[in-house]
Design a protein around this motif. Structure first.
Motif, mmCIF file in Angstrom:
data_model
loop_
_atom_site.group_PDB
_atom_site.id
_atom_site.type_symbol
_atom_site.label_atom_id
_atom_site.label_comp_id
_atom_site.label_asym_id
_atom_site.label_seq_id
_atom_site.Cartn_x
_atom_site.Cartn_y
_atom_site.Cartn_z
ATOM 1 N N LEU A 75 0.824 -1.215 0.000
ATOM 2 C CA LEU A 75 0.000 0.000 0.000
ATOM 3 C C LEU A 75 0.855 1.260 0.000
ATOM 4 O O LEU A 75 0.519 2.242 -0.676
ATOM 5 N N ALA A 76 1.960 1.244 0.741
ATOM 6 C CA ALA A 76 2.854 2.410 0.777
ATOM 7 C C ALA A 76 3.447 2.666 -0.606
ATOM 8 O O ALA A 76 3.557 3.814 -1.042
ATOM 9 N N ASN A 77 3.813 1.598 -1.306
ATOM 10 C CA ASN A 77 4.381 1.740 -2.641
ATOM 11 C C ASN A 77 3.345 2.227 -3.648
ATOM 12 O O ASN A 77 3.663 2.979 -4.571
ATOM 13 N N GLN A 78 2.089 1.818 -3.478
ATOM 14 C CA GLN A 78 1.023 2.309 -4.357
ATOM 15 C C GLN A 78 0.769 3.790 -4.123
ATOM 16 O O GLN A 78 0.547 4.551 -5.070
ATOM 17 N N GLU A 79 0.811 4.193 -2.855
ATOM 18 C CA GLU A 79 0.545 5.587 -2.501
ATOM 19 C C GLU A 79 1.675 6.504 -2.960
ATOM 20 O O GLU A 79 1.448 7.589 -3.490
ATOM 21 N N ARG A 80 2.895 6.072 -2.718
ATOM 22 C CA ARG A 80 4.083 6.847 -3.107
ATOM 23 C C ARG A 80 5.186 5.846 -3.414
ATOM 24 O O ARG A 80 5.785 5.276 -2.496
ATOM 25 N N PRO A 81 5.442 5.574 -4.696
ATOM 26 C CA PRO A 81 6.413 4.542 -5.067
ATOM 27 C C PRO A 81 7.787 4.756 -4.417
ATOM 28 O O PRO A 81 8.243 5.895 -4.257
ATOM 29 N N PHE A 82 8.397 3.643 -4.038
ATOM 30 C CA PHE A 82 9.740 3.689 -3.482
ATOM 31 C C PHE A 82 10.697 4.197 -4.546
ATOM 32 O O PHE A 82 10.531 3.917 -5.732
ATOM 33 N N VAL A 83 11.702 4.945 -4.108
ATOM 34 C CA VAL A 83 12.696 5.483 -5.033
ATOM 35 C C VAL A 83 14.086 5.009 -4.621
ATOM 36 O O VAL A 83 14.339 4.745 -3.441
ATOM 37 N N SER A 84 14.950 4.915 -5.594
ATOM 38 C CA SER A 84 16.320 4.485 -5.348
ATOM 39 C C SER A 84 16.978 5.397 -4.306
ATOM 40 O O SER A 84 16.859 6.616 -4.385
ATOM 41 N N GLY A 85 17.615 4.783 -3.338
ATOM 42 C CA GLY A 85 18.299 5.536 -2.292
ATOM 43 C C GLY A 85 17.477 5.746 -1.039
ATOM 44 O O GLY A 85 18.008 6.144 0.000
ATOM 45 N N GLU A 86 16.188 5.500 -1.106
ATOM 46 C CA GLU A 86 15.313 5.667 0.051
ATOM 47 C C GLU A 86 15.621 4.579 1.088
ATOM 48 O O GLU A 86 15.757 3.411 0.755
ATOM 49 N N CYS A 87 15.736 4.977 2.352
ATOM 50 C CA CYS A 87 16.028 4.028 3.421
ATOM 51 C C CYS A 87 14.738 3.588 4.101
ATOM 52 O O CYS A 87 13.919 4.429 4.486
ATOM 53 N N LEU A 88 14.579 2.278 4.221
ATOM 54 C CA LEU A 88 13.383 1.703 4.838
ATOM 55 C C LEU A 88 13.783 0.896 6.063
ATOM 56 O O LEU A 88 14.868 0.318 6.108
ATOM 57 N N LEU A 89 12.890 0.871 7.027
ATOM 58 C CA LEU A 89 13.041 0.057 8.227
ATOM 59 C C LEU A 89 11.754 -0.729 8.381
ATOM 60 O O LEU A 89 10.665 -0.149 8.414
ATOM 61 N N LEU A 90 11.867 -2.062 8.418
ATOM 62 C CA LEU A 90 10.724 -2.946 8.614
ATOM 63 C C LEU A 90 10.934 -3.655 9.942
ATOM 64 O O LEU A 90 12.032 -4.148 10.199
ATOM 65 N N ALA A 91 9.901 -3.722 10.772
ATOM 66 C CA ALA A 91 10.063 -4.374 12.073
ATOM 67 C C ALA A 91 8.751 -4.987 12.522
ATOM 68 O O ALA A 91 7.685 -4.394 12.381
ATOM 69 N N ALA A 92 8.853 -6.198 13.082
ATOM 70 C CA ALA A 92 7.668 -6.905 13.557
ATOM 71 C C ALA A 92 7.981 -7.661 14.836
ATOM 72 O O ALA A 92 9.133 -7.951 15.132
ATOM 73 N N ALA A 93 6.942 -7.961 15.569
ATOM 74 C CA ALA A 93 7.050 -8.786 16.772
ATOM 75 C C ALA A 93 5.802 -9.631 16.863
ATOM 76 O O ALA A 93 4.732 -9.246 16.406
ATOM 77 N N GLY A 94 5.972 -10.777 17.452
ATOM 78 C CA GLY A 94 4.837 -11.659 17.651
ATOM 79 C C GLY A 94 4.978 -12.385 18.964
ATOM 80 O O GLY A 94 6.069 -12.822 19.325
#
Length: 107
Positions: A75-94
């Motif tokens: 959904l984030a990519n549909q709203e505003r496509p990722f661009v080269s050089g952009e830093c992402l942080l993904l984190a989950a817990a269960g």
């Protein structure tokens, strides 16, 4: 004794950022597990991330369990496509004791 999900996310995310050589100010988008807004805000605050970097889908989909990060990424990519050089942080817990995070620069 289990560790609250927010604490596990903070620990894992901080380790991921350090391993990637990234600081909080480098993160363009933070894609957290969508447990609830209070936890997302607390994690942002504890990591020093702007709350505006957090991708939020909890209002539309609730806690979508294991699908939360892939769904939020899409959904984030549909709203505003990722661009080269952009830093992402993904984190989950269960279940409090398990979790994971990755920080990377989008190529």
């Amino acid at each position: 004794m289990s560790v609250p999900a927010g604490h596990q996310v903070v620990k894992n995310a901080a380790q991921a950022m350090e391993a990637a050589g990234l600081a909080a100010q480098d993160i363009c988008r933070f894609v957290p597990h969508q447990a609830n807004s209070r936890i997302i805000n607390a994690v942002c605050d504890q990591l020093g991330l702007s709350r505006q970097t957090a991708v939020r889908t909890i209002d539309e989909f609730g806690n979508s369990s294991a699908a939360t990060i892939p769904l939020s990424l899409s959904l984030a990519n549909q709203e505003r496509p990722f661009v080269s050089g952009e830093c992402l942080l993904l984190a989950a817990a269960g279940a409090g004791m398990v979790g994971g995070a990755v920080a990377f620069r989008f190529a």
